[in-house]
Every structure is written in C-alpha cells, then in structure tokens.
Design a protein around this motif. Sequence first.
Motif, PDB file in Angstrom:
ATOM      1  N   LEU A 209       0.827  -1.203   0.000  1.00  7.97           N
ATOM      2  CA  LEU A 209       0.000   0.000   0.000  1.00  7.97           C
ATOM      3  C   LEU A 209       0.864   1.257   0.000  1.00  7.97           C
ATOM      4  N   ALA A 210       1.961   1.215   0.748  1.00  4.61           N
ATOM      5  CA  ALA A 210       2.849   2.379   0.806  1.00  4.61           C
ATOM      6  C   ALA A 210       3.476   2.656  -0.553  1.00  4.61           C
ATOM      7  N   VAL A 211       3.949   1.609  -1.220  1.00  2.00           N
ATOM      8  CA  VAL A 211       4.585   1.788  -2.527  1.00  2.00           C
ATOM      9  C   VAL A 211       3.562   2.302  -3.543  1.00  2.00           C
ATOM     10  N   ALA A 212       2.370   1.712  -3.561  1.00  2.00           N
ATOM     11  CA  ALA A 212       1.342   2.135  -4.516  1.00  2.00           C
ATOM     12  C   ALA A 212       0.900   3.568  -4.264  1.00  2.00           C
ATOM     13  N   GLN A 213       0.838   3.966  -2.997  1.00  4.75           N
ATOM     14  CA  GLN A 213       0.427   5.334  -2.693  1.00  4.75           C
ATOM     15  C   GLN A 213       1.533   6.338  -3.040  1.00  4.75           C
ATOM     16  N   HIS A 214       2.787   5.939  -2.862  1.00  2.46           N
ATOM     17  CA  HIS A 214       3.903   6.863  -3.037  1.00  2.46           C
ATOM     18  C   HIS A 214       4.343   7.011  -4.490  1.00  2.46           C
ATOM     19  N   LYS A 215       4.283   5.924  -5.256  1.00  6.16           N
ATOM     20  CA  LYS A 215       4.787   5.934  -6.624  1.00  6.16           C
ATOM     21  C   LYS A 215       3.614   5.974  -7.612  1.00  6.16           C
ATOM     22  N   PRO A 216       3.533   7.014  -8.440  1.00  4.45           N
ATOM     23  CA  PRO A 216       2.361   7.160  -9.319  1.00  4.45           C
ATOM     24  C   PRO A 216       2.230   6.084 -10.381  1.00  4.45           C
ATOM     25  N   ASN A 217       3.306   5.343 -10.666  1.00  7.31           N
ATOM     26  CA  ASN A 217       3.234   4.318 -11.709  1.00  7.31           C
ATOM     27  C   ASN A 217       2.958   2.918 -11.160  1.00  7.31           C
ATOM     28  N   VAL A 218       2.563   2.807  -9.882  1.00 10.60           N
ATOM     29  CA  VAL A 218       2.369   1.499  -9.256  1.00 10.60           C
ATOM     30  C   VAL A 218       0.901   1.279  -8.900  1.00 10.60           C
ATOM     31  N   TYR A 219       0.398   0.083  -9.247  1.00  8.99           N
ATOM     32  CA  TYR A 219      -0.992  -0.314  -9.026  1.00  8.99           C
ATOM     33  C   TYR A 219      -1.029  -1.623  -8.231  1.00  8.99           C
ATOM     34  N   ILE A 220      -2.218  -2.037  -7.816  1.00  8.93           N
ATOM     35  CA  ILE A 220      -2.413  -3.303  -7.087  1.00  8.93           C
ATOM     36  C   ILE A 220      -3.549  -4.073  -7.747  1.00  8.93           C
ATOM     37  N   ASP A 221      -3.350  -5.367  -8.013  1.00  8.11           N
ATOM     38  CA  ASP A 221      -4.509  -6.201  -8.376  1.00  8.11           C
ATOM     39  C   ASP A 221      -4.904  -7.059  -7.179  1.00  8.11           C
ATOM     40  N   LEU A 222      -6.164  -7.431  -7.147  1.00  7.95           N
ATOM     41  CA  LEU A 222      -6.746  -8.087  -5.971  1.00  7.95           C
ATOM     42  C   LEU A 222      -6.930  -9.586  -6.169  1.00  7.95           C
ATOM     43  N   SER A 223      -6.138 -10.175  -7.040  1.00 11.73           N
ATOM     44  CA  SER A 223      -6.303 -11.584  -7.385  1.00 11.73           C
ATOM     45  C   SER A 223      -5.734 -12.509  -6.316  1.00 11.73           C
ATOM     46  N   GLY A 224      -6.136 -13.766  -6.421  1.00 14.40           N
ATOM     47  CA  GLY A 224      -5.532 -14.816  -5.601  1.00 14.40           C
ATOM     48  C   GLY A 224      -6.158 -15.017  -4.242  1.00 14.40           C
ATOM     49  N   TRP A 225      -7.016 -14.114  -3.808  1.00 14.60           N
ATOM     50  CA  TRP A 225      -7.720 -14.222  -2.539  1.00 14.60           C
ATOM     51  C   TRP A 225      -9.207 -13.995  -2.773  1.00 14.60           C
ATOM     52  N   SER A 226     -10.037 -14.691  -2.024  1.00 14.69           N
ATOM     53  CA  SER A 226     -11.435 -14.299  -1.978  1.00 14.69           C
ATOM     54  C   SER A 226     -11.523 -12.948  -1.286  1.00 14.69           C
ATOM     55  N   PRO A 227     -12.323 -12.015  -1.809  1.00 14.13           N
ATOM     56  CA  PRO A 227     -12.445 -10.699  -1.161  1.00 14.13           C
ATOM     57  C   PRO A 227     -12.872 -10.759   0.301  1.00 14.13           C
ATOM     58  N   LYS A 228     -13.552 -11.825   0.707  1.00 15.89           N
ATOM     59  CA  LYS A 228     -13.981 -11.880   2.111  1.00 15.89           C
ATOM     60  C   LYS A 228     -12.800 -11.999   3.071  1.00 15.89           C
ATOM     61  N   TYR A 229     -11.618 -12.335   2.550  1.00 13.96           N
ATOM     62  CA  TYR A 229     -10.426 -12.433   3.383  1.00 13.96           C
ATOM     63  C   TYR A 229      -9.514 -11.218   3.259  1.00 13.96           C
ATOM     64  N   PHE A 230      -9.920 -10.190   2.517  1.00 17.46           N
ATOM     65  CA  PHE A 230      -9.076  -9.005   2.374  1.00 17.46           C
ATOM     66  C   PHE A 230      -8.862  -8.347   3.741  1.00 17.46           C
ATOM     67  N   PRO A 231      -7.636  -7.952   4.061  1.00 17.68           N
ATOM     68  CA  PRO A 231      -7.414  -7.241   5.325  1.00 17.68           C
ATOM     69  C   PRO A 231      -8.122  -5.893   5.314  1.00 17.68           C
ATOM     70  N   PRO A 232      -8.619  -5.438   6.448  1.00 17.58           N
ATOM     71  CA  PRO A 232      -9.370  -4.175   6.501  1.00 17.58           C
ATOM     72  C   PRO A 232      -8.596  -2.983   5.927  1.00 17.58           C
ATOM     73  N   ILE A 233      -7.279  -2.935   6.131  1.00 23.67           N
ATOM     74  CA  ILE A 233      -6.515  -1.793   5.635  1.00 23.67           C
ATOM     75  C   ILE A 233      -6.510  -1.752   4.109  1.00 23.67           C
ATOM     76  N   LEU A 234      -6.535  -2.914   3.458  1.00 28.62           N
ATOM     77  CA  LEU A 234      -6.594  -2.956   2.002  1.00 28.62           C
ATOM     78  C   LEU A 234      -7.935  -2.416   1.515  1.00 28.62           C
ATOM     79  N   VAL A 235      -9.012  -2.816   2.151  1.00 30.33           N
ATOM     80  CA  VAL A 235     -10.345  -2.328   1.784  1.00 30.33           C
ATOM     81  C   VAL A 235     -10.420  -0.816   1.990  1.00 30.33           C
ATOM     82  N   ARG A 236      -9.853  -0.333   3.089  1.00 32.15           N
ATOM     83  CA  ARG A 236      -9.882   1.100   3.380  1.00 32.15           C
ATOM     84  C   ARG A 236      -9.143   1.908   2.312  1.00 32.15           C
ATOM     85  N   TYR A 237      -7.965   1.453   1.915  1.00 32.29           N
ATOM     86  CA  TYR A 237      -7.206   2.158   0.887  1.00 32.29           C
ATOM     87  C   TYR A 237      -7.889   2.051  -0.479  1.00 32.29           C
TER      88      TYR A 237
END
Length: 291
Positions: A209-237
């Motif tokens: 999350l820090a790298v994606a927020q700090h660097k404008p050319n960086v993104y995150i995909d949400l694959s590989g996990w069911s969304p019901k297991y996403f950590p709260p901080i990921l959902v918040r960001y």
Amino acid sequence: MLDLDNIVAIDIHTHAEGPCGTHTWEDGAELREGMKAYFKQDLWAPTIPEIADYYRQRKIALVIFQVDCEHHLGIRRYSNEEVARLANENSDIMIPFASIDPHKGKLGAREARRLVEEFGVQGFKFHPSQQGFYPHDRMAYPLYEAIQESGKPALFHTGQTGVGSGMRGGYGIKLEYSNPIHLDQVAIDFPDMKIVMAHPSFPWQEEALAVAQHKPNVYIDLSGWSPKYFPPILVRYANSLLKHKVLFGSDFPAITPDRWLADFEAIDIKPEVRPLILKENAIGLLGLRSR
C-alpha cells in the motif's frame, strides 16, 4: 476488439499454463500435485479457447499469460507466441500478456520487443519467487528497459504463494523475492513503466500500500484471494487513496471470477468505487479507450 460498453468487468490476472500433453504440463506435474493439495481442489486446466468461451459467457474481458520459470524451476514454458496467437483469435474478450524469465538478459529484451511488435502483446508477467530473482536486481533491467520503451505494463506476483506451499523445502520457492518493497526501487528506476503488484501481499500488505500510494506508476490487483479475506486496511485504501489504482483479478483457474465477484459483492466497497475496481481502472492502465 473489445466492446468496452458490453463487458461488465476486466479480469487482469488469469493463467494459461499449457494444456495436457504439452511439455510444460508434464514438467510441472510434481509442482501441480502440491498445488492441488494446497488449494484443496483438482485444478481445472482448460485450453485458451475454452477459457475465452467461459469468460465470453460472463461478459468479462481478461488478461491471460503463462509464467516463464525455466531458469529457477526447470519447467519449460508454454509458448508466449502461442498464448498471444490464441488470445488474438479471441480478441473480443482476451488481452495477451507474455512472461520472460529475466535471467535471459538481452535475449529476453529482444524477445519482449518482438512480442509487442509482431504479436500484439499488451503487457508482461513476472513471478519473482518462481523465477528466482529480486525485482530490483539489475540483471532484470535490460528487460524492463524494453518494456518501458513499449509503454506496456509489468505485473509482478507479490506476497506468499501457493506454488510450492507445503512441499519439501517449499520446492525451492523463496518468499522474500516477492516482498513488494523491492518494487519501490524498480518504480524509481523505471518511472514510465506501469507496475502492477499482484495479490493482497501477505504478509507485506502495508509495504504494498505504501509503494502504490507513493509511486504514481504502481498499481495493485486483488487476485488470488477471496475478497472476504481481504485485510481491513486494504479495503480502506481501495475505497479512498488508491481507488483509481486497484484492479479486479481472479487468479483463474485457482479462483474463478464467479466466486471472486460473489464475495466482492459482500464486502464494504463504496458504490462509486466498484466500477473503478472492476473495469475502469484496467481500461486506463491498458490504454484500451485510446485504441
């Protein structure tokens, strides 16, 4: 050609590792058995045309790729050219990415340029743990230079992996290679290369999350996990600071889009953010409206 108005989502992360009977399928038999135990299912291995039909029925476009880990794991890759050819035959729904082991150096860089110019490849997939390298190792820089020149994105596995999990010695898979903090240096050295960090990056979610927020050319995909297991901080960001930089991905066939999307409906994502994650952010990343 994709009909962007007729699709409901874009899955940025799907695998085509070769159908039964190919050399890559046979080379990976031992590793595949370990993954079946990890995922507690007999992983479906459809052909690329079958995958296209599956997604077409759901009106979901998809990015598809194989993983080239020939150097580290000794598994012969499924041909980038074949993946691209079959994806281009299904261009109403498929977007071809390629994977090149960065240990191939200048040879790999030449291949990347050729795949973009002659086969219409639209991005590149890396799996540092499977490929046995730190993303900021300068060994990989000739390949990154070619990718940056092409204007195509690079997608990197981050976090723990089911590959080798529970197997003796983890099948030689080193988790540290996939710590997302290593991509911070890559984003500095290649500021014009769009970088996608794949998966919720357990146990390094906050680094991602820090790298994606700090660097404008960086993104995150949400694959590989069911969304019901996403950590709260990921959902918040995803709902706030990174709402334009988070992307839907399933990790098909390990997780199907049906399961992922059903579980995504149940988590607390703002209504105005959902279409960004499911479709609009990928359109921007891949430059689909400009074609």
